[in-house]
Design a protein around this motif. Structure first.
Motif, short mmCIF file in Angstrom:
data_model
loop_
_atom_site.label_atom_id
_atom_site.label_comp_id
_atom_site.label_asym_id
_atom_site.label_seq_id
_atom_site.Cartn_x
_atom_site.Cartn_y
_atom_site.Cartn_z
N VAL A 94 -3.41 -1.42 -14.35
CA VAL A 94 -4.47 -0.42 -14.43
C VAL A 94 -5.02 -0.43 -15.85
O VAL A 94 -4.34 -0.01 -16.79
CB VAL A 94 -3.97 0.99 -14.07
CG1 VAL A 94 -5.12 1.99 -14.12
CG2 VAL A 94 -3.31 1.00 -12.70
N SER A 95 -6.22 -0.98 -16.01
CA SER A 95 -6.87 -1.07 -17.33
C SER A 95 -5.92 -1.65 -18.37
O SER A 95 -5.62 -1.04 -19.41
CB SER A 95 -7.38 0.32 -17.76
OG SER A 95 -8.39 0.76 -16.88
N TYR A 128 -12.00 2.81 -14.54
CA TYR A 128 -10.73 2.07 -14.49
C TYR A 128 -10.93 0.75 -13.76
O TYR A 128 -11.68 0.66 -12.78
CB TYR A 128 -9.65 2.90 -13.76
CG TYR A 128 -9.19 4.09 -14.56
CD1 TYR A 128 -8.23 3.96 -15.56
CD2 TYR A 128 -9.72 5.36 -14.33
CE1 TYR A 128 -7.81 5.04 -16.32
CE2 TYR A 128 -9.31 6.46 -15.06
CZ TYR A 128 -8.35 6.30 -16.05
OH TYR A 128 -7.95 7.38 -16.80
N GLU A 129 -10.23 -0.25 -14.28
CA GLU A 129 -10.17 -1.55 -13.63
C GLU A 129 -8.75 -1.76 -13.12
O GLU A 129 -7.80 -1.77 -13.91
CB GLU A 129 -10.57 -2.67 -14.61
CG GLU A 129 -12.03 -2.62 -15.02
CD GLU A 129 -12.41 -3.78 -15.92
OE1 GLU A 129 -11.50 -4.58 -16.25
OE2 GLU A 129 -13.59 -3.89 -16.29
N ILE A 130 -8.64 -1.91 -11.82
CA ILE A 130 -7.33 -2.03 -11.18
C ILE A 130 -7.18 -3.45 -10.64
O ILE A 130 -8.14 -4.02 -10.09
CB ILE A 130 -7.20 -1.01 -10.03
CG1 ILE A 130 -7.37 0.42 -10.57
CG2 ILE A 130 -5.86 -1.15 -9.32
CD1 ILE A 130 -7.44 1.46 -9.49
N ALA A 131 -5.98 -4.01 -10.81
CA ALA A 131 -5.71 -5.35 -10.29
C ALA A 131 -4.32 -5.37 -9.67
O ALA A 131 -3.34 -4.97 -10.32
CB ALA A 131 -5.82 -6.39 -11.39
N LEU A 132 -4.25 -5.79 -8.42
CA LEU A 132 -2.96 -6.01 -7.77
C LEU A 132 -2.57 -7.47 -7.99
O LEU A 132 -3.35 -8.38 -7.71
CB LEU A 132 -3.05 -5.71 -6.27
CG LEU A 132 -3.60 -4.34 -5.87
CD1 LEU A 132 -3.55 -4.18 -4.35
CD2 LEU A 132 -2.83 -3.23 -6.55
N VAL A 133 -1.37 -7.68 -8.52
CA VAL A 133 -0.90 -9.03 -8.83
C VAL A 133 0.13 -9.43 -7.79
O VAL A 133 1.13 -8.72 -7.59
CB VAL A 133 -0.28 -9.09 -10.24
CG1 VAL A 133 0.12 -10.53 -10.57
CG2 VAL A 133 -1.26 -8.56 -11.28
N THR A 134 -0.09 -10.55 -7.12
CA THR A 134 0.83 -11.00 -6.07
C THR A 134 2.00 -11.77 -6.68
O THR A 134 2.04 -12.06 -7.88
CB THR A 134 0.10 -11.91 -5.07
OG1 THR A 134 -0.28 -13.13 -5.73
CG2 THR A 134 -1.15 -11.23 -4.54
#
Length: 411
Positions: A94-95, A128-134
């Motif tokens: 998250v950010s 906010y910039e959200i990224a889900l990491v696999t």
């Protein structure tokens, strides 16, 4: 040749040989059953000889973030695996901050979803910039322009979505239909101009819905990606064409030499259906945007939607210029065109899926395009030209009106 030989139907070869013939349905079902059996055997044996074909190739990950909710001290994210391989979410960023989280499903099988609860003290109004990491390093991004506390999805919330659908769908269409007395007193030239305006309005809605649907699934190959927009458009076009053909088959044939144009009532009904499908997709987008807190419902925005969608009511009543004005019929047409915005808002606020939204927008695009083509023959002048000066001016005016009023609803 005898009379019996002339009038008898062809006899299957098997029957002539004295053998009983197989039913036609069984002949058609046989290949389907054989294909199913072969595919089942192929799957059970895991593709004989092809076991090493995928060795060393990384799994294909197609994950879509369907919902982002901001709660006190937490962010809830719903993600769905739309690819062919299982996916595991290993980290949440998250950010540029890797936050701790829990999830309802550790590994998502194809088409399964998981809800992640992220422990993060967000600030109201901040982006906010959200990224889900696999687990293999892939990233699924999502951007929130301004965080806001997500509303509870109870009776009051869905009541608000219903009211929103009425504001942006039902009321504007009803207001646009108030032009009926003006249209009834207009000359043939004015009617031709207004029909051109209607075509321009519908053409704009076609392009707008298509672009919006493609934007929703841009960069995603799941379920065909942008292809679902065109699939929805083509399906809606064919359904309305089939409906029109069915209605033609249940009416008296037109006299020879009569131009093949739709009766005004049927054309108005098709316009209302097309606009209703478009408003379904529009309501879906509005409801989903509000559910994740990315749509500010101010009075200015509501007014903008009202002005933008009021022109849709004009499009419905224009073909009825020379028809008896029955209030009940107009009310039904208005509900057909405007009420789907309520259903769209409710669906978008509760269960939002980008591919489904893109498909519904495609349905609206195909429907209004079909109706626009049906209106064109009514625009002919005394020389038989469709794109005459009045008609062309009307189309341009309709496009310009929708473009300018559309600037009021950019959220």
């Amino acid at each position: 040749m005898s009379i019996d030989e002339k009038t008898s139907t062809p006899t299957p070869a098997a029957a002539r040989d004295g053998r009983p013939s197989m039913p036609r349905w069984l002949l058609g079902l046989g290949p389907v059953v054989l294909i199913a059996v072969l595919m089942a055997v192929f799957a059970l044996l895991n593709g004989p000889g092809l076991a090493k074909l995928g060795e060393g190739a990384p799994p294909k990950e197609e994950v879509t973030i369907e919902d982002v909710r901001f709660l006190p001290g937490q962010i809830q994210i719903t993600a769905r695996n739309e690819g062919p391989d299982p996916v595991t979410i290993a980290q949440v960023n998250v950010s540029d901050y890797y936050a701790s989280f829990t999830q309802t499903r550790n590994t998502m099988a194809p088409l399964e979803a998981t809800t992640l609860t992220v422990n993060y003290h967000w600030v109201d109004g901040d982006p906010y910039e959200i990224a889900l990491v696999t687990s293999i390093g892939g990233k699924i991004p999502a951007t929130v322009d301004a965080a806001a506390l997500s509303p509870e999805r109870g009776t009051s919330f869905f009541g608000l979505m219903t009211l929103l659908g009425i504001y942006v769908g039902v009321i504007p269409v009803a207001l646009g239909m108030l032009w009926m007395p003006f249209i009834r007193r207009s000359s043939a030239s004015w009617i031709r101009l207004l029909l051109g305006v209607t075509v321009g309005l519908l053409a704009f809605l076609t392009v707008d819905a298509t672009l919006e649907g493609m934007e929703l699934v841009a960069g995603s190959g799941a379920f065909g990606g942008p292809l679902v927009v065109f699939l929805g458009a083509f399906a809606a076009y064919l359904v309305l064409e089939a409906t029109d053909a069915w209605m033609r088959g249940h009416q008296e044939p037109a006299p020879a030499g009569t131009p093949a144009v739709l009766p005004p009532r049927r054309l108005a009904l098709l316009i209302a259906i097309g606009i209703g499908l478009h408003n379904l997709g529009e309501g879906l987008a509005i409801g989903s945007a509000y559910a994740v807190g990315s749509l500010a419902l101010g009075a200015t925005l509501i007014v903008g939607f009202a002005i933008h969608n009021t022109t849709e009511g004009l499009a419905i009543v224009t073909p009825l210029a020379k028809e008896p004005a029955r209030l009940g019929r107009l009310a039904v047409l208005g509900l057909i065109a405007g009420a789907p915005a309520i259903a769209g808002a409710l669906i978008g606020a509760s269960v939002y899926q980008p591919t489904l939204a893109a498909f519904l927008l495609g349905l609206g695009a195909g429907a209004v395009a079909q109706v626009a083509f049906k209106i064109l023959p009514l625009m002919k002048d005394s020389t038989g030209k469709i794109l005459n000066p009045l008609g062309s001016a009307g189309i341009i005016l309709g496009l310009a009106t929708m473009f300018l009023t559309g600037l009021l609803v950019q959220a």
